[in-house]
Design an enzyme around this catalytic site. Structure first.
Site, PDB file in Angstrom:
ATOM      1  N   TRP A 153       0.793  -1.221   0.000  1.00  0.00           N
ATOM      2  CA  TRP A 153       0.000   0.000   0.000  1.00  0.00           C
ATOM      3  C   TRP A 153       0.826   1.272   0.000  1.00  0.00           C
ATOM      4  CZ3 TRP A 153       1.611   1.947   4.608  1.00  0.00           C
ATOM      5  CH2 TRP A 153       1.774   1.085   5.709  1.00  0.00           C
ATOM      6  N   ASN A 154       2.136   1.192   0.109  1.00  0.00           N
ATOM      7  CA  ASN A 154       2.883   2.440   0.280  1.00  0.00           C
ATOM      8  C   ASN A 154       3.190   3.156  -1.041  1.00  0.00           C
ATOM      9  OD1 ASN A 154       4.610   0.236  -0.206  1.00  0.00           O
ATOM     10  ND2 ASN A 154       6.356   1.290   0.686  1.00  0.00           N
ATOM     11  N   LYS A 177      -2.616  -8.336  -7.866  1.00  0.00           N
ATOM     12  CA  LYS A 177      -3.376  -8.279  -6.602  1.00  0.00           C
ATOM     13  C   LYS A 177      -2.848  -7.084  -5.803  1.00  0.00           C
ATOM     14  CE  LYS A 177      -5.408  -9.110  -2.621  1.00  0.00           C
ATOM     15  NZ  LYS A 177      -4.887  -7.907  -1.906  1.00  0.00           N
ATOM     16  N   GLY A 230       6.209  -6.702   0.217  1.00  0.00           N
ATOM     17  CA  GLY A 230       5.460  -6.550   1.453  1.00  0.00           C
ATOM     18  C   GLY A 230       6.278  -6.992   2.645  1.00  0.00           C
ATOM     19  N   GLU A 252      10.433  -8.919  -2.391  1.00  0.00           N
ATOM     20  CA  GLU A 252      11.064  -7.690  -1.882  1.00  0.00           C
ATOM     21  C   GLU A 252      10.380  -7.389  -0.572  1.00  0.00           C
ATOM     22  OE1 GLU A 252      11.385  -4.389  -0.500  1.00  0.00           O
ATOM     23  OE2 GLU A 252      10.421  -3.505  -2.260  1.00  0.00           O
ATOM     24  N   LEU A 253      11.102  -7.579   0.529  1.00  0.00           N
ATOM     25  CA  LEU A 253      10.484  -7.610   1.846  1.00  0.00           C
ATOM     26  C   LEU A 253      10.934  -6.435   2.711  1.00  0.00           C
ATOM     27  CD1 LEU A 253      10.819 -11.478   2.315  1.00  0.00           C
ATOM     28  CD2 LEU A 253       8.938 -10.186   1.284  1.00  0.00           C
ATOM     29  N   CYS A 286      10.050   0.601   2.506  1.00  0.00           N
ATOM     30  CA  CYS A 286      10.878  -0.530   2.929  1.00  0.00           C
ATOM     31  C   CYS A 286      12.341  -0.143   3.072  1.00  0.00           C
ATOM     32  CB  CYS A 286      10.731  -1.675   1.934  1.00  0.00           C
ATOM     33  SG  CYS A 286      11.002  -1.190   0.215  1.00  0.00           S
ATOM     34  N   GLU A 387      10.848  -3.803  12.126  1.00  0.00           N
ATOM     35  CA  GLU A 387      10.415  -2.778  11.177  1.00  0.00           C
ATOM     36  C   GLU A 387       9.148  -2.104  11.686  1.00  0.00           C
ATOM     37  OE1 GLU A 387      10.192  -2.342   6.383  1.00  0.00           O
ATOM     38  OE2 GLU A 387       9.164  -4.076   7.239  1.00  0.00           O
TER      39      GLU A 387
END
Length: 494
Positions: A153-154, A177, A230, A252-253, A286, A387
């Protein structure tokens, strides 16, 4: 007030959820619902995947040459540029980030489609030398198939472009999605593919909640790859489920990125870099430089500089050009950020700025948290290890280069890092020693369509952007051709 209604795109048609359900999206600035999205479920996810598979295996998409695919991507880039202001405004209403930042991102997105549009017909195989007499061997690079792109959502459209552009250039088809909190801009963006001339089914969308549509998307036998951005917990779950079905993944976390300030740095610039690293985008990125490591000899001076800048930050309407810090995207995330502030205080960190919701009554309906700075943080505190994903900065002292490296690398994450120094030798040496996928020197938060991006350790797998990215959507086929007139002994391996 009537809510704006958006529809999914499946097989080239705008559709509602199969059971007719809808869910609302709220504006983080005032907390009011403003849009309705299709409340998709397993059947909707399956329909999107089947449409993407049909487009991959038949119809016009597989008939296109790589050059023709590239032209479609460049045409799409022109349409994004045309609609940038509208798309950016939708993102602001959905996620509360500054219009200036969102408009800058959306205006930059076309570069990904131009870049990968140009790269589409540069995908090459090779003729192989072989030790086998009278045999000819070569390789082909072929698209994986149906890709599920799951976005956060960022920065919904920017992070979607990082996945879409290389996937489509490679010849894959895609099911998107988006986050249930920020789906509107993605659905509006998806309408551009038909206008650009993409065949029906090449790009599809499904909206809804992860627990309801996610399992079908990840486990569907027609899906070849999942590209996810996410949190690391969700990423680990997706990785486990994908492994059961032998699917490709790009993950990508999260991050807990160190922004390291040495005594020989330009301290004014370094303080600005620290501010940019954590308070830009309200810390909802992130790559946030949420741990600022400062050499002990200049520690107090740097803390004072950072606090002096941060306390002037203007909170307000993200559509207002004067606003510098907007709200948190969701109420749940706002509450999570506040809980971490309480944890930091309980662990003994010293709060030198912020630490609560703003007192301004005009911001009372929005999901705001004041820019918050903790000094005298130890790297074993939770505020330094987990985080937060909000405007909360931890400042940690260090003694020398070895101490900085030890603290910086003492994390489960390894997405990014910053180094502030006037020494070119130190810049190169620190860049070599830091366990992070991206290292910035005397800058922070710079990204490009030309530069690979991804993480070490629990920050992810694979790379997005740059030439590395397209390889993530290709597989290699080796072809052998017998040039001999006869077939040798069939019971012996050639």
């Amino acid at each position: 007030m009537a809510l704006t209604r958006f529809h999914n795109i499946v097989g080239g048609r705008e559709v509602a959820a199969k059971d007719g359900g809808w869910f609302a999206s709220a504006n983080p600035f005032d907390g009011r619902d403003w849009a309705e999205l299709p409340h998709g479920g397993a059947a909707d996810a399956a329909a999107a995947v089947e449409a993407a598979h049909a487009a991959f295996t038949g119809g016009d998409w597989p008939k296109l040459t790589a050059t023709q695919r590239g032209k479609l991507l460049r045409r799409l880039a022109d349409l994004i540029e045309r609609d940038a202001e509208k798309l950016a405004a939708l993102e602001v209403r959905d996620n509360g980030k500054l219009y200036a930042e969102m408009l800058g991102q959306v205006r930059y997105i076309p570069e990904w489609f131009h870049y990968f549009g140009g790269l589409a017909d540069k995908i090459e195989g090779a003729v192989l030398p072989t030790d086998k007499p009278q045999m000819f061997s070569y390789t082909r690079r072929e698209p994986l198939g149906v890709v599920v792109a799951i976005t956060p959502w960022n920065s919904p459209l920017l992070l979607l472009a990082w996945k879409l552009a290389p996937a489509l250039a490679a010849g894959c088809t895609v099911v998107i999605k988006p986050s249930e909190f920020t789906s509107a801009s993605t659905l509006e963006f998806a309408r551009l593919f038909a206008e650009a001339g993409f065949p029906a089914g090449v790009v599809n969308t499904v909206t809804g909640f992860g627990g309801e549509v996610g399992p079908t998307l990840v486990e569907h036998p027609l899906v070849a790859k999942i590209a996810f951005t996410g949190g690391d917990a969700t990423g680990a779950h997706i990785y486990q489920q994908a492994a059961k079905h032998i699917k490709h993944v790009t993950l990508e976390l999260g991050g807990k990125s160190p922004n390291i300030i040495f005594a020989d740095a330009n301290l004014d610039d370094a303080a600005k870099g620290a501010i940019s690293g954590i308070f830009a985008a309200s810390g909802q990125t992130c790559i946030a430089g949420s741990r600022v490591l400062v050499q002990r000899s200049v520690y107090d001076a740097v803390v004072d500089r950072i606090v002096a800048i941060a306390q002037t930050a203007k909170l307000g309407d993200p559509m207002d050009a004067a606003t510098q810090v907007g709200p948190i995207t969701t109420m749940q995330q706002r509450d999570k950020v506040l809980s971490y502030i309480d944890i930091a205080r309980a662990d003994g960190a010293r709060c030198v700025l912020g630490g609560k919701r703003p007192d301004d009554a005009a911001l009372g309906r929005g999901w705001f948290v004041e820019p918050t700075i903790f000094a005298d943080v130890h790297n074993d505190m939770r505020i330094a290890r987990e985080e937060v994903f909000g405007p909360v900065l931890s400042i940690i002292p260090f003694d020398d280069d070895d101490d900085a490296v030890r603290i910086a690398n003492d994390s489960i994450y390894g997405l990014a890092a910053g180094v502030w120094t006037s020494s070119i030798a130190r810049a190169i040496t620190m860049s070599d020693r830091l366990r992070a996928g991206t290292v910035w020197v005397n800058t922070y938060r710079a990204v490009s369509f030309m530069a690979p991006f991804g993480g070490y350790k629990k920050s992810g797998i694979g790379r997005e952007s740059g030439q590395h990215a397209i390889v993530e959507y290709l597989q290699t086929k080796c072809v052998w051709i017998n040039l001999a007139d006869d077939v040798p002994n069939p019971f012996v391996m050639r």
